[in-house]
Design a protein around this motif. Structure first.
Motif, short mmCIF file in Angstrom:
data_model
loop_
_atom_site.label_atom_id
_atom_site.label_comp_id
_atom_site.label_asym_id
_atom_site.label_seq_id
_atom_site.Cartn_x
_atom_site.Cartn_y
_atom_site.Cartn_z
N UNK A 201 -5.93 -5.20 15.39
CA UNK A 201 -5.21 -4.28 14.50
C UNK A 201 -4.78 -3.03 15.25
N UNK A 202 -5.63 -2.49 16.13
CA UNK A 202 -5.26 -1.30 16.89
C UNK A 202 -4.10 -1.56 17.84
N UNK A 203 -4.01 -2.76 18.38
CA UNK A 203 -2.88 -3.11 19.24
C UNK A 203 -1.65 -3.52 18.43
N UNK A 204 -1.87 -4.04 17.23
CA UNK A 204 -0.74 -4.49 16.40
C UNK A 204 -0.02 -3.31 15.75
N UNK A 205 -0.75 -2.27 15.40
CA UNK A 205 -0.13 -1.15 14.68
C UNK A 205 0.97 -0.49 15.51
N UNK A 206 0.75 -0.15 16.78
CA UNK A 206 1.86 0.45 17.54
C UNK A 206 3.08 -0.45 17.64
N UNK A 207 2.86 -1.75 17.79
CA UNK A 207 3.99 -2.68 17.87
C UNK A 207 4.78 -2.67 16.57
N UNK A 208 4.06 -2.79 15.43
CA UNK A 208 4.73 -2.76 14.13
C UNK A 208 5.42 -1.42 13.89
N UNK A 209 4.77 -0.33 14.30
CA UNK A 209 5.34 1.01 14.12
C UNK A 209 6.62 1.15 14.93
N UNK A 210 6.60 0.69 16.16
CA UNK A 210 7.79 0.78 17.01
C UNK A 210 8.94 -0.03 16.44
N UNK A 211 8.66 -1.26 16.01
CA UNK A 211 9.71 -2.11 15.46
C UNK A 211 10.28 -1.50 14.18
N UNK A 212 9.44 -0.91 13.36
CA UNK A 212 9.89 -0.36 12.08
C UNK A 212 10.66 0.94 12.23
N UNK A 213 10.21 1.83 13.13
CA UNK A 213 10.78 3.17 13.18
C UNK A 213 11.77 3.38 14.33
N UNK A 214 11.69 2.58 15.38
CA UNK A 214 12.51 2.85 16.56
C UNK A 214 13.51 1.75 16.89
N UNK A 215 13.30 0.57 16.41
CA UNK A 215 14.25 -0.53 16.67
C UNK A 215 15.36 -0.46 15.62
N UNK A 216 16.58 -0.64 16.06
CA UNK A 216 17.71 -0.59 15.14
C UNK A 216 17.64 -1.75 14.14
N UNK A 217 18.13 -1.55 12.93
CA UNK A 217 18.04 -2.61 11.91
C UNK A 217 18.65 -3.93 12.35
N UNK A 218 19.68 -3.87 13.19
CA UNK A 218 20.34 -5.11 13.62
C UNK A 218 19.47 -5.92 14.59
N UNK A 219 18.47 -5.28 15.21
CA UNK A 219 17.64 -5.97 16.20
C UNK A 219 16.23 -6.27 15.70
N UNK A 220 15.89 -5.83 14.49
CA UNK A 220 14.54 -6.06 13.98
C UNK A 220 14.25 -7.54 13.79
N UNK A 221 15.24 -8.29 13.35
CA UNK A 221 15.03 -9.74 13.18
C UNK A 221 14.72 -10.41 14.51
N UNK A 222 15.37 -9.96 15.57
CA UNK A 222 15.10 -10.52 16.89
C UNK A 222 13.69 -10.22 17.33
N UNK A 223 13.23 -8.99 17.09
CA UNK A 223 11.87 -8.63 17.47
C UNK A 223 10.85 -9.44 16.68
#
Length: 315
Positions: A109-131
């Protein structure tokens, strides 16, 4: 006068809904609830030679039990064994399983939270599906194959030892990477990482970004905004991730069997031993029921503490 409510219920949305879910509910009861009920009943039975004797007893949980053997039509005591909560080996494995599962859950969970946070807040909406697509790539291969791959990676001839030897950082292969608790934690954390990332990502996506802007406008630091706004709002996803990882890992027996070695054995391996090799279904069932009770107790404690945390943040 009494038939009208029945007619109304039969034609209501509730009746139609129950009719729609009844096949699925019956299917779930037959395949899930019925086996669990049988395991619970078996845990109070008496062990016999290649059979289960329908004699009620509590010693499978506490005290000392006697296996029964039929000789000339008469049941006689053949051997003794200790109940789950009286056996030091069973208690050790349950404690070890609990610690390993909690450690795997924390790491995942501690390693998953930063990944989920980055994808949600910093990845553009058009690339979230790819991530999200890339995150689910481990699901393309069998779980068993992934465990074998980690066995190769952590082995003395694996890429980790090979790279360290080539760099001159070690003089001989490291042996403590495999066949211990470390290898079990690493393998399970990798296997359940996608299960932890996705629920957290969904919760983060539901957060209204205006709440974060309001926190910054009120002079909160980025950390305090995260602690008092983002984390509480994302807590449903964190809770889901914790339970999704914790519950199945404490009952995993494939990974400890392949990469755990003697130091990494868990309670599920003892359940398998009693069922397959010792043919002691009552004791194996008692172990399974005890493990389920332990998981339920820890999960309820976690939910209680999480509720206290959320109430404290609201204040």
């Amino acid at each position: 006068m009494q038939s009208k409510p029945k007619v109304r219920f039969r034609g209501s949305e509730a009746a139609n809904g129950l009719l729609m879910i009844s096949p699925t509910a019956i299917y779930a009861i037959l395949l899930l609830a019925a086996p669990l009920g049988m395991i619970l009943v078996y845990s109070f039975m008496t062990d016999g030679y290649l059979q289960i004797i329908p004699h009620f007893q509590l010693c499978n949980y506490f005290g000392e039990c006697h296996s029964m053997k039929e000789v000339n039509g008469v049941l006689t005591e053949s051997q003794t064994y200790k109940g789950v909560w009286s056996d030091p080996l069973a208690l050790t494995l349950m404690w070890r399983s609990l610690m390993i599962s909690m450690l795997v859950t924390a790491v995942t969970v501690l390693l998953a939270f930063p990944v989920a946070y980055y994808v949600s807040f910093y990845v553009s909406p058009s690339r979230k599906s790819l991530w999200l697509f890339l995150i689910t790539i481990p699901f393309w291969t069998s779980y068993l194959i992934r465990v074998f791959l980690w066995k190769v990676i952590l082995g003395t001839g694996g890429p980790i030892n090979f790279g360290l030897l080539e760099l001159g950082l070690i003089q001989e292969p490291i042996t403590w990477l495999l066949y211990n608790v470390n290898s079990v934690v690493i393998t399970l954390a990798h296997a359940y990482a996608p299960f932890a990332i996705l629920p957290i990502f969904v919760s983060l996506e539901k957060i209204d970004r205006s709440f974060l802007e309001a926190g910054r406008d009120l002079g909160e630091s980025p950390f305090m905004t995260f602690w008092r706004v983002t984390l509480p709002l994302a807590m449903p996803g964190v809770i889901s991730s914790v339970l999704i990882v914790f519950i199945p890992t404490i009952g995993d027996y494939v990974t400890p069997s392949l990469v755990g070695g003697p130091e990494g054995k868990m309670v599920a391996n003892l359940v398998e031993l009693n069922y397959k090799k010792l043919d002691n279904y009552p004791l194996g069932s008692a172990l399974a029921v005890s493990s389920m009770a332990l998981v339920m107790a820890v999960s309820l404690i976690f939910l209680f503490l999480n509720r206290r945390f959320l109430r404290g943040n609201k204040r």
